[in-house]
Design an enzyme around this catalytic site. Structure first.
Site, PDB file in Angstrom:
ATOM      1  N   GLU A 153       0.790  -1.301  -0.129  1.00  0.00           N
ATOM      2  CA  GLU A 153       0.121   0.108   0.014  1.00  0.00           C
ATOM      3  C   GLU A 153       0.924   1.454   0.097  1.00  0.00           C
ATOM      4  OE1 GLU A 153      -3.208  -0.146   2.976  1.00  0.00           O
ATOM      5  OE2 GLU A 153      -4.142  -1.254   1.790  1.00  0.00           O
ATOM      6  N   GLU A 203      -6.832  -7.627  -0.949  1.00  0.00           N
ATOM      7  CA  GLU A 203      -7.424  -7.611   0.168  1.00  0.00           C
ATOM      8  C   GLU A 203      -8.796  -7.271   0.255  1.00  0.00           C
ATOM      9  OE1 GLU A 203      -5.237  -5.037   3.122  1.00  0.00           O
ATOM     10  OE2 GLU A 203      -3.100  -5.708   2.279  1.00  0.00           O
TER      11      GLU A 203
HETATM   12  C1  GLA Z   1      -4.408  -2.423   4.515  1.00  0.00           C
HETATM   13  C2  GLA Z   1      -3.301  -3.103   4.888  1.00  0.00           C
HETATM   14  C3  GLA Z   1      -3.234  -4.485   5.656  1.00  0.00           C
HETATM   15  C4  GLA Z   1      -4.282  -4.454   7.002  1.00  0.00           C
HETATM   16  C5  GLA Z   1      -5.309  -3.972   6.290  1.00  0.00           C
HETATM   17  C6  GLA Z   1      -6.685  -3.860   7.501  1.00  0.00           C
HETATM   18  O1  GLA Z   1      -5.090  -3.063   3.550  1.00  0.00           O
HETATM   19  O2  GLA Z   1      -2.337  -3.540   3.677  1.00  0.00           O
HETATM   20  O3  GLA Z   1      -1.955  -4.693   6.412  1.00  0.00           O
HETATM   21  O4  GLA Z   1      -3.529  -3.381   7.779  1.00  0.00           O
HETATM   22  O5  GLA Z   1      -5.484  -2.465   5.650  1.00  0.00           O
HETATM   23  O6  GLA Z   1      -7.903  -3.321   6.777  1.00  0.00           O
END
Ligand code: GLA
Length: 641
Positions: free
Chosen positions: A159, A316
């Site tokens: 991210e 995710e």
């Molecule tokens: C982000 C991060 C993860 C986790 C999620 C929780 O997407 O990449 O490591 O912290 O948020 O929602």
């Protein structure tokens, strides 16, 4: 045109069906749990695990002393179980020793506050020290696992642009910003002109007088801020590219990705997507917010558009609740399944979660996971397993290409940055709101919509309709491309507060919307913002016809026949109902039809086309909570309907 080829084929070859699984953090657990993980992954139909995202501290416990022995058995176990691995480069969060030995790698906010370890992602993107350590780690990791049978995909960082590291104002970043500006402008005269520094006595006489836009007494220079955002996106991209270079050298056959955060004014994602083999996205629609279903659909259209219609990866999502909103509602039964299929309908080739097993300690222990604290005898794990089985036995959607839409929406990150700067006529003009407002009527009518950017020479003529919300910052080149699109027969819709400035945030003179005046056949003399926030423009018709008027007179919506096409202009922000009526009319004229006609409200259908020409329809009923995948009108999902 989108296709699955080159090293991406390596990833697809490892998967028998759509990828299913999630972030797997075995380092948080002991051997008894690892054994259970193997059994439960099989029960849940997991075929992909993303491993190692936050494992730098374990893998390099002291500088230069690499230790992957903890990781070997996990990758071996996954390989034996037929679970492919999306292996993270581990560079998202450095170990505490980096800050101890090199405190200058810690990021600094605009007000001078330095951010310390103890959370995550505490590094300065311009730091050569951070980059050197990161690249060395990636080199060791890639060498160790280059031939590992589980390795399917590389996951660089995590991210980028989320949290603070996008906005570092330390001395190192400041020096890097000056270098970046020297490359961009060559001379201080050119910079002074681009930044309009004769305003407020900001004229620079030496490069060392220039800072990143730090906390200041009043509004900061808009052109400086815009360049800083470009610079920040570029600096992070350079970090990602440095890792990618190592991976491509050592494992030339393994594709790379990095997971993007929800659609936001952070990184210039069109530029980023070009550097990756496949786009990945982390999606967290709020189950308590009914609007989130549409917002997710829009963000998926963006992800699909970043690489010209190529399928993307849902890297995710939450099986149920997250833990980072003020109120974290759980997903009711069936919602997770519907969310997952929604992503697939819009072009995802994976359904992956954060995370496999709910952490026992740490800041995310209340974030849901595929295996909850309460264990596998739970609703969440049952739903996870049912979905896994369903995806494993589903038709061969994997690698099928989302059908090209007849309508597209134009999105440009530098414009987004420029549009939302301070000291504008209204603080209520927000890019995401505008994009969603234009996208929503199409979505409600089950009309597919692609998302396109302004870079490159991508031909827009394949689209019958091009929606351009709030293109405030407009280059002459893009203006000419839009005009050519209409001349060639396209239907263009441009909304208010567009065509205002050039790429340095200098106003196009002579009336708005600057270089779009002739194609739209209008000249805007003034804006007016009412106490309730409504927006009104004083429009002079210069060839266009008045379609709607403001109360009290004056055109609010215009239509201009131009070349072989038509250009519409909205000099106001229509209420949702008005916007729907208007776009229904525009769409009917342009010949843009729903994927399937006559659907009840709340039902969405999207099409994906396989290599052999098979057309799959994914039908999502958001009212009833049902999913149907059809070929030639026949349902193909086992069990469910
Ligand atoms: C982000 C991060 C993860 C986790 C999620 C929780 O997407 O990449 O490591 O912290 O948020 O929602």
């Amino acid at each position: 045109m989108a296709e699955i080829s080159g090293r991406l084929a390596h990833f697809y070859d490892k998967l028998g069906s759509l990828a299913y699984g999630g972030d797997y953090n075995p380092e948080q657990w002991g051997p008894d749990v690892h054994q259970e993980d193997a059994e439960l992954m099989e029960a849940a139909g997991v075929n992909l695990a993303t491993v190692g995202i936050f494992s730098w501290a374990r893998s390099e416990p002291t500088p230069g002393a690499y230790d992957f022995t903890w990781l070997d058995p996990h990758l071996d176990r996954l390989a034996e179980a037929g679970v492919a691995v999306c292996l993270a480069t581990m560079t998202a969060s450095p170990p505490p020793w980096l800050a101890r030995l090199h405190p200058e790698t810690l990021p600094v906010l605009a007000d001078g506050t330095r951010l310390y370890p103890g959370s995550r992602q505490h590094w300065c993107p311009s730091s050569p020290v951070f980059r050197a350590y990161a690249v060395r780690l990636v080199e060791e990791l890639a060498k160790r696992y280059a031939d590992h049978p589980a390795l399917a995909l590389w996951h660089i960082g995590n991210e980028y642009g989320c949290h603070v590291s996008r906005h570092c104002h330390c001395e190192v970043s400041t020096a890097a910003f000056r270098d970046w500006l020297r490359t961009r402008y060559g001379t201080l005269d050119a910079l002074n002109s681009a930044w309009s520094t004769d305003f407020w006595s900001q004229r620079y006489g030496d490069w060392s007088e220039i800072f990143t836009p730090r906390t200041a007494p009043s509004f900061r220079n808009p052109a400086q801020q815009l360049d800083y955002l470009r610079f920040s996106s570029d600096e992070l991209l350079a970090c990602c590219a440095a890792e990618k270079e190592v991976l491509n050298r050592i494992t030339p056959g393994v594709p790379v990705t990095t997971n993007f955060v929800p659609v936001a004014p952070t990184l210039d994602l069109f530029r980023w997507a070009r550097e990756l083999d496949v786009v990945s996205y982390d999606s967290y629609p709020d189950p308590l917010d009914p609007a989130s279903v549409h917002e997710a659909a829009f963000s998926y259209d963006v992800m699909r558009g970043l690489r010209d219609g190529q399928p993307w990866l849902l890297m995710e999502q939450a099986p149920s609740a997250v833990n980072w909103r003020t109120r974290n509602g759980r997903k009711p039964p069936g919602r997770m399944r519907l969310d997952s299929w929604q992503a697939v309908a819009h072009g995802a080739d994976s359904v992956l979660f954060f995370q496999w097993r709910q952490s026992r300690g740490g800041a995310e222990k209340f974030h849901s996971a595929m295996v909850p604290h309460a264990g596998p005898s739970t609703r969440i794990f049952r739903e996870v397993s049912e979905l896994g089985a369903e995806l494993a036995t589903s038709p061969q959607l994997l690698g099928s290409i989302p059908e090209r839409a007849d309508a597209a929406l134009l999105l440009d990150w530098p414009n987004w940055w420029a549009l939302e700067q301070e000291a504008h006529p209204s603080g209520d003009v927000r890019m995401l709101d505008a994009a969603l407002a234009h996208h929503r009527p199409l979505y409600d009518a089950s009309v597919a919509c692609d998302v396109v950017g302004v870079d490159g020479d991508r031909d827009w003529s394949a689209y019958r309709l091009l929606l351009v919300p709030n293109l405030y910052s407009l280059s002459l080149r893009t203006a000419e491309r839009l005009a050519a699109y209409v001349r060639g027969g396209g239907t263009l819709v441009v909304s208010y507060f567009s065509g205002i400035t050039d790429e340095h945030d200098r106003v196009h003179l002579g009336g708005h919307p600057g270089p779009l005046r002739s194609v739209l056949g209008v000249r805007v003399e003034e804006f007016d913002v009412a106490p309730d926030g409504s927006w009104r423009e004083e429009i002079h018709l210069e060839g266009a016809a008045e379609v709607r008027s403001f109360p009290g007179g004056g055109p609010s919506v215009t239509r201009h026949a131009y070349g072989a096409g038509v250009a519409w202009y909205l000099g106001m922000r229509p209420a949702p109902g008005e916007m729907r009526d208007l776009l229904d009319r525009v769409r009917a004229e342009a010949g843009v039809a729903p994927v399937v006609a006559g659907l009840p409200a709340g039902v969405q259908v999207r099409a994906r086309v396989a290599g052999d020409g098979t057309r799959w329809l994914v039908r999502l009923d958001h009212q009833e909570g049902t999913v149907r995948v059809e070929r030639g009108g026949v349902s193909t999902l086992p069990g469910h309907d």
